[in-house]
Design an enzyme around this catalytic site. Structure first.
Site, PDB file in Angstrom:
ATOM      1  N   LYS A 176     -10.255  35.679  53.667  1.00  0.00           N
ATOM      2  CA  LYS A 176     -10.992  35.849  52.419  1.00  0.00           C
ATOM      3  C   LYS A 176     -12.386  35.277  52.564  1.00  0.00           C
ATOM      4  CE  LYS A 176     -10.832  33.073  48.667  1.00  0.00           C
ATOM      5  NZ  LYS A 176     -12.201  32.947  48.103  1.00  0.00           N
ATOM      6  N   ASP A 209     -13.683  38.824  48.086  1.00  0.00           N
ATOM      7  CA  ASP A 209     -13.379  38.265  46.770  1.00  0.00           C
ATOM      8  C   ASP A 209     -14.669  38.033  45.987  1.00  0.00           C
ATOM      9  OD1 ASP A 209     -11.877  37.227  44.687  1.00  0.00           O
ATOM     10  OD2 ASP A 209     -11.823  35.206  45.550  1.00  0.00           O
ATOM     11  N   LYS A 253     -15.081  39.308  42.711  1.00  0.00           N
ATOM     12  CA  LYS A 253     -14.752  39.258  41.279  1.00  0.00           C
ATOM     13  C   LYS A 253     -15.818  39.980  40.445  1.00  0.00           C
ATOM     14  CE  LYS A 253     -12.062  34.964  41.571  1.00  0.00           C
ATOM     15  NZ  LYS A 253     -12.314  34.575  42.977  1.00  0.00           N
ATOM     16  N   ASP A 267     -19.152  43.492  35.227  1.00  0.00           N
ATOM     17  CA  ASP A 267     -20.425  43.923  34.642  1.00  0.00           C
ATOM     18  C   ASP A 267     -20.142  45.227  33.897  1.00  0.00           C
ATOM     19  OD1 ASP A 267     -23.277  44.368  34.205  1.00  0.00           O
ATOM     20  OD2 ASP A 267     -23.580  43.004  35.895  1.00  0.00           O
ATOM     21  N   THR A 289      -6.885  30.826  38.193  1.00  0.00           N
ATOM     22  CA  THR A 289      -5.901  29.757  38.327  1.00  0.00           C
ATOM     23  C   THR A 289      -6.472  28.386  37.983  1.00  0.00           C
ATOM     24  OG1 THR A 289      -6.355  29.713  40.704  1.00  0.00           O
ATOM     25  CG2 THR A 289      -4.420  30.948  39.976  1.00  0.00           C
ATOM     26  N   ARG A 301      -8.301  25.358  51.162  1.00  0.00           N
ATOM     27  CA  ARG A 301      -8.533  23.985  51.598  1.00  0.00           C
ATOM     28  C   ARG A 301      -7.374  23.351  52.373  1.00  0.00           C
ATOM     29  NH1 ARG A 301     -11.112  22.371  45.864  1.00  0.00           N
ATOM     30  NH2 ARG A 301      -9.947  24.263  45.354  1.00  0.00           N
TER      31      ARG A 301
END
Length: 234
Positions: free
Chosen positions: A34, A60, A62, A65, A122, A213
């Protein structure tokens, strides 16, 4: 239902050399990598292409608009040939339909990415939704937006692992469900609110989990990715 669940390694950095090193480290284990807003804004889309190379790319961004702008953005991204591309379901039906049409027009049929609609981030919980004027619980809002997204022609959804089961109950096996906010046992939650372990997400019905992470900030990213895949196979 227990299903085969793949790992997407989130390479959240601004540095192309770091991203490339991580991509090489996780390549034996991750089914996709990603690259998102942080990397694309800092390094540019040529760097996105360079880091991804031949690896399946979860792009990714997102997108959110007006319909014409999102459709044009999807067309502009076609040269990157991502495996998956994200947009916000909260942009509405017309926006998602514009993305669907642009994807079908701009990509060869065998190279079309899966269009994945983000339901509720999330990092959000019920209180966070109330602050922006959404009276529904996170679970109810995810299901509402999930139904809208699938009606608008999306291939799947981005959702918390906690909403996997209700989405499967309502939408069945058709949607591709991709789940961020995954933390192996013992990992720090960070800014994520609605989290699960890899094994829990698999059992709940995820097709893919996104882990960043806990892999990239470990002493050995390759081993961390391999351990997650082993847990998914367990």
């Amino acid at each position: 239902m227990t299903r085969k669940t793949g790992l997407i390694a989130a390479l959240d950095t601004q540095d192309p050399a770091t991203a490339k090193a991580w991509a090489q480290a996780v390549a034996p284990s991750a089914g996709a990598i990603k690259l998102g807003l942080e990397f694309a804004y800092a390094a540019g889309f040529q760097a996105v292409a360079d880091v991804a190379g031949s690896a399946p790319l979860f792009l990714d961004l997102k997108l959110h608009d007006i319909p014409n702008t999102v459709g044009s953005a999807v067309r502009a991204l076609s040269h990157l040939r991502p495996k998956m591309l994200t947009l916000h379901a909260s942009g509405g039906r017309a926006m998602m339909e514009a993305a669907r049409q642009a994807c079908d027009d701009a990509f060869p049929a065998h190279e079309r990415p899966a269009l994945l609609a983000v339901t509720v981030l999330t990092s959000m919980d019920d209180h966070g939704l109330q602050e922006i004027g959404v009276a529904a619980t996170a679970r109810d809002q995810v299901v509402r937006l999930g139904k809208l997204a699938m009606a608008a022609g999306m291939d799947g959804l981005i959702c918390s692992a906690h909403e996997l089961a209700p989405l499967r109950d309502v939408l069945g096996d058709k949607p591709l469900l991709v789940t961020p906010g995954i933390r192996p046992a013992g990992s720090q939650a960070g800014d994520q609110k609605r989290i699960m372990t890899p094994a829990q997400a698999r059992a709940a019905g995820a097709d893919w989990i996104v882990v960043g992470r806990p892999i990239t900030q470990s002493d050995n990213p390759a081993a961390a990715a391999a351990a997650i895949v082993a847990e998914l196979a367990g």
